[in-house]
Design an enzyme around this catalytic site. Sequence first.
Site, PDB file in Angstrom:
ATOM      1  N   ASN A   9       0.870  -1.187   0.000  1.00 39.14           N
ATOM      2  CA  ASN A   9       0.000   0.000   0.000  1.00 39.14           C
ATOM      3  C   ASN A   9       0.906   1.237   0.000  1.00 39.14           C
ATOM      4  O   ASN A   9       1.479   1.579   1.026  1.00 39.14           O
ATOM      5  CB  ASN A   9      -0.888  -0.041   1.252  1.00 39.14           C
ATOM      6  CG  ASN A   9      -1.714   1.223   1.432  1.00 39.14           C
ATOM      7  OD1 ASN A   9      -1.782   2.063   0.528  1.00 39.14           O
ATOM      8  ND2 ASN A   9      -2.327   1.362   2.592  1.00 39.14           N
ATOM      9  N   TRP A  10       1.001   1.871  -1.159  1.00 38.81           N
ATOM     10  CA  TRP A  10       1.913   3.024  -1.279  1.00 38.81           C
ATOM     11  C   TRP A  10       1.374   4.264  -0.580  1.00 38.81           C
ATOM     12  O   TRP A  10       2.088   5.231  -0.407  1.00 38.81           O
ATOM     13  CB  TRP A  10       2.149   3.357  -2.765  1.00 38.81           C
ATOM     14  CG  TRP A  10       2.820   2.291  -3.570  1.00 38.81           C
ATOM     15  CD1 TRP A  10       3.050   0.981  -3.214  1.00 38.81           C
ATOM     16  CD2 TRP A  10       3.351   2.427  -4.897  1.00 38.81           C
ATOM     17  NE1 TRP A  10       3.678   0.309  -4.244  1.00 38.81           N
ATOM     18  CE2 TRP A  10       3.871   1.179  -5.278  1.00 38.81           C
ATOM     19  CE3 TRP A  10       3.422   3.496  -5.803  1.00 38.81           C
ATOM     20  CZ2 TRP A  10       4.469   0.950  -6.528  1.00 38.81           C
ATOM     21  CZ3 TRP A  10       4.013   3.277  -7.041  1.00 38.81           C
ATOM     22  CH2 TRP A  10       4.536   2.020  -7.394  1.00 38.81           C
ATOM     23  N   LYS A  11       0.103   4.266  -0.234  1.00 36.76           N
ATOM     24  CA  LYS A  11      -0.560   5.435   0.371  1.00 36.76           C
ATOM     25  C   LYS A  11      -0.359   6.664  -0.523  1.00 36.76           C
ATOM     26  O   LYS A  11      -0.282   6.519  -1.735  1.00 36.76           O
ATOM     27  CB  LYS A  11      -0.052   5.660   1.801  1.00 36.76           C
ATOM     28  CG  LYS A  11      -0.133   4.377   2.638  1.00 36.76           C
ATOM     29  CD  LYS A  11       0.062   4.608   4.101  1.00 36.76           C
ATOM     30  CE  LYS A  11       0.065   3.285   4.839  1.00 36.76           C
ATOM     31  NZ  LYS A  11       0.085   3.423   6.284  1.00 36.76           N
ATOM     32  N   HIS A  96      -9.344   0.654   5.143  1.00 38.97           N
ATOM     33  CA  HIS A  96      -8.047   0.861   5.809  1.00 38.97           C
ATOM     34  C   HIS A  96      -8.252   1.743   7.041  1.00 38.97           C
ATOM     35  O   HIS A  96      -9.096   2.639   7.038  1.00 38.97           O
ATOM     36  CB  HIS A  96      -7.061   1.520   4.835  1.00 38.97           C
ATOM     37  CG  HIS A  96      -5.660   1.524   5.370  1.00 38.97           C
ATOM     38  ND1 HIS A  96      -5.218   2.491   6.243  1.00 38.97           N
ATOM     39  CD2 HIS A  96      -4.627   0.672   5.175  1.00 38.97           C
ATOM     40  CE1 HIS A  96      -3.956   2.231   6.565  1.00 38.97           C
ATOM     41  NE2 HIS A  96      -3.569   1.131   5.933  1.00 38.97           N
ATOM     42  N   GLU A  98      -6.712   4.182   8.135  1.00 38.61           N
ATOM     43  CA  GLU A  98      -6.593   5.629   7.871  1.00 38.61           C
ATOM     44  C   GLU A  98      -7.890   6.175   7.269  1.00 38.61           C
ATOM     45  O   GLU A  98      -8.278   7.301   7.541  1.00 38.61           O
ATOM     46  CB  GLU A  98      -5.383   5.893   6.956  1.00 38.61           C
ATOM     47  CG  GLU A  98      -4.077   5.710   7.729  1.00 38.61           C
ATOM     48  CD  GLU A  98      -2.891   5.287   6.901  1.00 38.61           C
ATOM     49  OE1 GLU A  98      -2.918   5.433   5.660  1.00 38.61           O
ATOM     50  OE2 GLU A  98      -1.913   4.786   7.495  1.00 38.61           O
ATOM     51  N   GLU A 168      -5.069  -5.637  10.595  1.00 36.55           N
ATOM     52  CA  GLU A 168      -4.042  -4.628  10.839  1.00 36.55           C
ATOM     53  C   GLU A 168      -4.310  -3.924  12.168  1.00 36.55           C
ATOM     54  O   GLU A 168      -5.106  -2.977  12.219  1.00 36.55           O
ATOM     55  CB  GLU A 168      -4.055  -3.579   9.723  1.00 36.55           C
ATOM     56  CG  GLU A 168      -3.804  -4.136   8.346  1.00 36.55           C
ATOM     57  CD  GLU A 168      -3.285  -3.046   7.421  1.00 36.55           C
ATOM     58  OE1 GLU A 168      -2.140  -3.165   6.976  1.00 36.55           O
ATOM     59  OE2 GLU A 168      -4.000  -2.072   7.169  1.00 36.55           O
ATOM     60  N   GLY A 174       2.660   1.762  10.859  1.00 35.55           N
ATOM     61  CA  GLY A 174       3.554   2.910  10.725  1.00 35.55           C
ATOM     62  C   GLY A 174       4.262   3.299  12.013  1.00 35.55           C
ATOM     63  O   GLY A 174       4.848   4.366  12.101  1.00 35.55           O
ATOM     64  N   SER A 214       3.766  -2.644  10.297  1.00 35.29           N
ATOM     65  CA  SER A 214       5.227  -2.607  10.407  1.00 35.29           C
ATOM     66  C   SER A 214       5.910  -3.912   9.980  1.00 35.29           C
ATOM     67  O   SER A 214       6.900  -4.322  10.589  1.00 35.29           O
ATOM     68  CB  SER A 214       5.645  -2.210  11.825  1.00 35.29           C
ATOM     69  OG  SER A 214       5.141  -0.929  12.141  1.00 35.29           O
ATOM     70  N   GLY A 235       2.984  -1.262   4.374  1.00 32.77           N
ATOM     71  CA  GLY A 235       2.984   0.176   4.103  1.00 32.77           C
ATOM     72  C   GLY A 235       4.407   0.664   3.873  1.00 32.77           C
ATOM     73  O   GLY A 235       4.965   0.536   2.787  1.00 32.77           O
TER      74      GLY A 235
END
Length: 251
Positions: A9-11, A96, A98, A168, A174, A214, A235
């Site tokens: 997931n490149w975000k 997700h 976020e 997750e 992160g 992570s 990520g």
Amino acid sequence: MRKKVIAGNWKMNNDLNQSVELIAGIKNKISSLKNNVEVIVCPPFTSLETTAALIKNTGIGLGAQNMHFEESGAFTGEISAKMLLSVGCNYVILGHSERRAIFGEPDELINLKLKKALSSGLNPIFCIGETLAERENGSTFDIVKKQVTNGLVGISSDDLKKVIIAYEPVWAIGTGKTASPAQAQEVHVYIRRLIKELYSADSAENIIIQYGGSVKPGNAAELLNQPDIDGALVGGACLEAESFAGIFTAI
Ligand code: PEP
């Protein structure tokens, strides 16, 4: 036997030139991939079409990071399932943490998105997971149960075959704090048992449940060696070809 699925997931990272560079690096490393491992990249919307062309015939899957549940219309700034399919996507990350925390997406909205993705022919990567406060007050399993149950309302067992669940824990995303292999395995077993209750033993046995939080080359093997961890949603470590490849070659 379930395959291992590693998705990056490149975000909101990488413009078009940076995306081209990263894909070139990943393609360089992909030749060492084993048959039972699948790799998916999820760049930002603006790099999807170019990435689709660059990964053609490599076996790498292409995913988006979000979509709207409506077919089309007055939804300024949104992207539909049909648009994602038209640029070559076969996966989409939904729910997700976020999206849940920053953009306020509730389970009911994620359920609408899951249903639209499935009816359109996209394979959703459906993210769930508890916050640190929820883990510390002992409600991890309740939260996971609520997210899975509400997210999958109205989804048939046939459609469930196309869903990947990504567990997750929010406190591990992160932060550099990974769930221990035992902590992750415990929740994965719980999710599989829940799928058995909601669907069937067969559905539970076959569903892919990724771990995310992570994951890096140094901890991938011990996490992915757990019997109920079928891959990783990555990520930070997917933004460098070397570390992303380090995860799928570690298996
Ligand atoms: C993620 O955002 O899905 C994720 C797992 O991020 P990271 O690997 O950076 O923790």
